[in-house]
Design an enzyme around this catalytic site. Structure first.
Site, short mmCIF file in Angstrom:
data_model
loop_
_atom_site.label_atom_id
_atom_site.label_comp_id
_atom_site.label_asym_id
_atom_site.label_seq_id
_atom_site.Cartn_x
_atom_site.Cartn_y
_atom_site.Cartn_z
N TRP A 241 -2.90 -2.74 -1.64
CA TRP A 241 -2.58 -4.13 -1.99
C TRP A 241 -3.15 -4.95 -0.84
O TRP A 241 -2.67 -4.87 0.29
CB TRP A 241 -1.07 -4.32 -2.09
CG TRP A 241 -0.66 -5.69 -2.55
CD1 TRP A 241 -0.57 -6.14 -3.83
CD2 TRP A 241 -0.29 -6.80 -1.71
NE1 TRP A 241 -0.16 -7.46 -3.85
CE2 TRP A 241 0.01 -7.88 -2.57
CE3 TRP A 241 -0.19 -7.00 -0.34
CZ2 TRP A 241 0.42 -9.14 -2.09
CZ3 TRP A 241 0.21 -8.24 0.15
CH2 TRP A 241 0.51 -9.29 -0.73
N ARG B 285 3.15 0.38 -5.24
CA ARG B 285 3.10 -0.29 -3.95
C ARG B 285 1.84 -1.13 -3.78
O ARG B 285 1.67 -1.83 -2.78
CB ARG B 285 3.17 0.74 -2.82
CG ARG B 285 4.38 1.63 -2.90
CD ARG B 285 4.33 2.69 -1.84
NE ARG B 285 4.48 2.10 -0.53
CZ ARG B 285 5.63 1.91 0.08
NH1 ARG B 285 6.75 2.27 -0.51
NH2 ARG B 285 5.68 1.37 1.27
N LYS C 96 5.09 -3.76 -6.60
CA LYS C 96 6.51 -3.54 -6.84
C LYS C 96 7.32 -3.66 -5.55
O LYS C 96 8.38 -4.25 -5.52
CB LYS C 96 6.68 -2.13 -7.45
CG LYS C 96 8.10 -1.74 -7.75
CD LYS C 96 8.60 -2.45 -8.97
CE LYS C 96 10.04 -2.14 -9.28
NZ LYS C 96 10.63 -3.24 -10.08
N ASN D 4 -0.59 1.83 5.98
CA ASN D 4 0.26 0.89 5.26
C ASN D 4 0.93 -0.02 6.28
O ASN D 4 1.52 0.47 7.24
CB ASN D 4 1.33 1.66 4.46
CG ASN D 4 2.42 0.77 3.91
OD1 ASN D 4 3.57 1.18 3.84
ND2 ASN D 4 2.10 -0.44 3.53
N GLY D 5 0.79 -1.33 6.08
CA GLY D 5 1.41 -2.27 7.02
C GLY D 5 0.39 -3.26 7.53
O GLY D 5 -0.66 -3.46 6.91
N CYS E 271 0.83 -1.21 0.00
CA CYS E 271 0.00 0.00 0.00
C CYS E 271 0.86 1.26 0.00
O CYS E 271 1.98 1.27 0.50
CB CYS E 271 -0.93 0.08 1.19
SG CYS E 271 -1.94 -1.38 1.44
N HIS F 11 17.36 -36.19 -11.60
CA HIS F 11 17.00 -36.62 -10.24
C HIS F 11 15.51 -36.44 -9.99
O HIS F 11 15.07 -36.44 -8.84
CB HIS F 11 17.84 -35.86 -9.21
CG HIS F 11 19.31 -36.10 -9.39
ND1 HIS F 11 19.90 -37.31 -9.11
CD2 HIS F 11 20.30 -35.31 -9.88
CE1 HIS F 11 21.20 -37.24 -9.39
NE2 HIS F 11 21.46 -36.03 -9.88
N GLU G 64 16.11 -16.58 -12.54
CA GLU G 64 15.60 -15.23 -12.79
C GLU G 64 14.74 -15.21 -14.07
O GLU G 64 13.68 -14.59 -14.09
CB GLU G 64 16.79 -14.26 -12.89
CG GLU G 64 16.43 -12.83 -13.23
CD GLU G 64 15.44 -12.17 -12.27
OE1 GLU G 64 15.18 -12.72 -11.20
OE2 GLU G 64 14.92 -11.11 -12.64
N LYS H 32 10.76 -14.14 -14.15
CA LYS H 32 10.21 -13.10 -15.05
C LYS H 32 9.02 -13.65 -15.81
O LYS H 32 7.99 -13.01 -15.91
CB LYS H 32 11.25 -12.61 -16.07
CG LYS H 32 12.38 -11.74 -15.59
CD LYS H 32 12.00 -10.36 -15.14
CE LYS H 32 11.63 -10.36 -13.68
NZ LYS H 32 12.62 -10.09 -12.72
N GLU I 39 5.91 -14.32 -13.45
CA GLU I 39 5.20 -13.19 -12.83
C GLU I 39 4.43 -12.33 -13.83
O GLU I 39 3.43 -11.75 -13.46
CB GLU I 39 6.12 -12.36 -11.94
CG GLU I 39 7.12 -11.49 -12.63
CD GLU I 39 7.91 -10.63 -11.63
OE1 GLU I 39 9.08 -10.37 -11.92
OE2 GLU I 39 7.38 -10.22 -10.59
O1 M6R Z 1 12.80 -4.07 -3.96
P1 M6R Z 1 13.46 -5.40 -3.82
O2 M6R Z 1 14.59 -5.60 -4.75
O3 M6R Z 1 13.84 -5.70 -2.38
O4 M6R Z 1 12.32 -6.44 -4.19
C1 M6R Z 1 12.52 -7.81 -4.03
C2 M6R Z 1 11.48 -8.62 -4.77
O5 M6R Z 1 10.20 -8.35 -4.27
C3 M6R Z 1 11.48 -8.32 -6.27
O6 M6R Z 1 12.74 -8.51 -6.83
C4 M6R Z 1 10.47 -9.20 -7.01
O7 M6R Z 1 10.87 -10.52 -6.95
C5 M6R Z 1 10.32 -8.71 -8.45
N1 M6R Z 1 8.94 -8.44 -8.72
C6 M6R Z 1 10.77 -9.68 -9.47
O8 M6R Z 1 10.66 -9.17 -10.75
#
Ligand code: M6R
Length: 589
Positions: free
Chosen positions: A72, A30, A584, A98-99, A2, A486, A463, A467, A470
């Site tokens: 969120w 956020r 984000k 927020n929290g 949030c 395995h 990674e 990508k 998500e």
């Molecule tokens: O802001 P940060 O780098 O700490 O965020 C960590 C993860 O939440 C962030 O990298 C997340 O995995 C991304 N959405 C991946 O693309």
């Protein structure tokens, strides 16, 4: 997660509500499932709440005090009732939060017994009823209420009976105050007030802030409920250089952020900071922590430091660190990696590590973030704001930071080698784009995708899979290719896409063998390599590096995988920059 915002203006203005909505748009990273705002006019509190993306405010009356929120969901579904602000029973008090308020159930039960009516399922609403229940001015009530709350929270509170003031409380979740000539803006991230001021006060744990109109100025008072003392706060000048957010000619921020990587990497060549971090790490045990993409970069960093500087780096997921912290040697250095510098799991590690007396160094993108402020030494990745939820340019610059630190530890900074690889990216980016579009056409109809790599290429596979998952919502698994036989090999059948990251480095021959094992079971093999192989159904050709420089291949492998994820998501009509269920900056545990 949030984003919260609160505006107190000296004079009523027609643009106040508009300013809040614009600020909220900058906080939308956020959380973006619903949003709302509340202001005070002559008849009391006026509020609007909506589900979905931030659009335009319906109301436009002159106002001098407004709060806003972009959500969120944590407690309660995505509904208008659960969106913020939340009002008390008499519609006189409004709060944004927020929290997470961990003890909300017991507080709620008690408040209901006392006759309060709750309109939402959120944890946040208890706060507004507590303000309703207690007596005194806003600041006094905040001092009484803050110690009753457990968890992480930043809160902004307004009361129609005190229409000359705003109060805020901060514990663990970030909160800054922008100080402009005739207004004060509370916000989860200073980015929200980038157009108004570069003067900011950052609240720290336990701070309560009162902003009040007083004659022809706004005055501030601060109290810390954890130490039970009044406090004074200094403002800091923010450097907004490179902080502007423009989409330009691009359809999505993600594509823009992928394409600008060569430029951004040049901005990230911070050799002095690399040396500073290397000095802190020298002869020490170092544990790197991070989440998601940032953790992947730390795992790549482990391989890079090992190969270039023979430096052993331990990597932990930030959310697992708490289970180990009490046993960690006091001489250990914690290296926190984060784009936002606000990730709750990372910040919790930092707090716990600091409590144990451990030194904190960090690789971070957002200069004004909590992590940057809480670290003993910082390497700024200097990417500018990363807006797309899927992290791309921050990842490349985190890897870059690890190369520079490794070079600094080894005593020989090979700046030109890195620059030459960045030059190769410049030359190849359009080709990568073309190939990624072709591959996306194949992937878009698939249910599962496997991405394989060995050694330093394994975390790149992780990674690449993250990508793809998500933003396209296709199930993708990044795996060390040696692990296939395995168990996972059982899932390979005719037409299953397998992306094999196999540059001609120290992993090449084993990787090719593992690729052939999948091919023999019907896999559709997509090679990412500088060398063709007859087994590849499709191939993205990487520029070739010399044997001496082979550890730099990850810098070349990343962009093709990011583009594959982008074009696959695009082909499936996904909301690329704001994928479902995500935000984000993950500011809740
Ligand atoms: O802001 P940060 O780098 O700490 O965020 C960590 C993860 O939440 C962030 O990298 C997340 O995995 C991304 N959405 C991946 O693309």
């Amino acid at each position: 997660m949030c984003g919260i915002i609160g505006l107190l203006k000296l004079n009523e203005s027609d643009s106040g509500i508009h300013d809040i909505v614009e600020g909220l748009k900058r906080l939308e990273y956020r959380g973006y499932d619903s949003w709302g705002y509340a202001s005070i006019n002559s008849s009391g509190i006026v509020m609007e709440k909506k589900i979905g993306r931030i659009t335009k405010a319906t109301f436009n009356h002159p106002a001098s005090i407004i709060i806003g929120h972009t959500r969120w969901a944590t407690h309660g579904n995505v509904t208008e009732a659960n969106a913020h602000p939340h009002l008390d029973c008499n519609n006189q008090i409004a709060i944004v939060h927020n929290g997470i308020i961990e003890n909300y159930l017991e507080l709620r039960e008690q408040l209901i017994k006392e006759g309060h009516t709750f309109k939402s399922q959120t944890d946040s609403e208890v706060v507004t009823h507590l303000f309703e229940k207690l007596q005194g001015d806003l600041f006094e009530r905040a001092k009484q209420i803050a110690p009753m709350l457990r968890g992480s929270f930043s809160l902004v509170i307004m009361d129609a009976r005190y229409s000359d003031q705003l109060v805020a409380i901060k514990n663990e979740s970030p909160l800054a105050i922008g100080i402009a000539e005739k207004e004060a803006i509370f916000a989860s991230d200073p980015l929200a007030f980038i157009d108004q001021t570069d003067d900011a006060i950052f609240l720290t744990e336990g701070d309560i802030a009162l902003a009040k109109k007083s004659g022809n100025k706004i005055t501030f008072e601060f109290f810390n409920y954890l130490t039970n003392n009044s406090v004074t706060k200094q403002s800091t000048k923010l450097d907004w250089k490179n902080q502007k957010i423009e989409l330009g000619e691009y359809k999505h921020y993600m594509l823009k952020e992928i394409v600008e990587q060569p430029v951004v990497m040049r901005q990230g060549m911070n050799l002095d900071s690399a040396q500073d971090l290397a000095n802190e790490m020298h002869n020490k045990k170092v544990i790197a922590i991070g989440c998601g993409t940032a953790r992947h970069s730390a795992v790549i960093g482990k391989h890079i430091l090992n190969k270039i500087a023979k430096f052993p780096l331990e990597v932990m997921m930030a959310h697992e660190f708490s289970y180990f912290v009490d046993e960690i040697d006091k001489d250990t250095v914690i290296l926190a990696v984060s784009q936002s510098g606000e990730t709750a799991d990372v910040m919790e590690c930092v707090r716990k590590a600091k409590k144990r007396g451990l030194k904190i160094i960090s690789i971070v993108n957002v200069p004004s973030s909590s992590l940057a402020r809480d670290s003993n030494k910082v390497f700024y990745t200097n990417c500018g704001p990363e807006i797309a939820v899927a992290s791309t340019k921050a990842f490349s610059n985190q890897i870059l930071a690890f190369y520079l630190i490794a070079f600094a530890l080894s005593g020989e900074i090979k700046k030109q080698k890195i620059e030459s690889v960045i030059g190769m990216l410049d030359k190849n980016i359009s080709y990568f784009d073309l190939k990624a579009r072709e591959i996306a056409e194949y992937l878009k109809n698939k249910v599962h995708v496997y991405i394989l790599g060995k050694g330093v290429n394994f975390p790149i596979a992780l990674e690449g899979a993250l990508k793809l998952k998500e933003i396209s919502y296709i199930h993708a698994e990044g795996m060390p290719s040696g692990e296939l036989k395995h168990g996972t090999l059982a899932l390979i059948e005719h037409g299953v896409p397998v992306i094999l990251i196999c540059p001609t480095d120290y992993t090449y021959h084993d990787s090719i063998s593992n690729g052939l094992e999948t091919k023999a079971r019907g896999a559709y093999l997509i090679g990412i390599s500088d060398k063709p192989h007859p087994s590849f159904n499709m191939w993205i050709q990487l520029p070739e590096l010399s044997k001496e420089d082979e550890i730099l291949y990850p810098l070349l492998e990343t962009i093709p995988l990011q583009l594959i994820a982008y074009y696959t998501a695009l082909a499936l009509g996904r909301d690329v920059d704001k994928p479902r269920n995500l935000a984000k900056s993950v500011t809740v545990k």
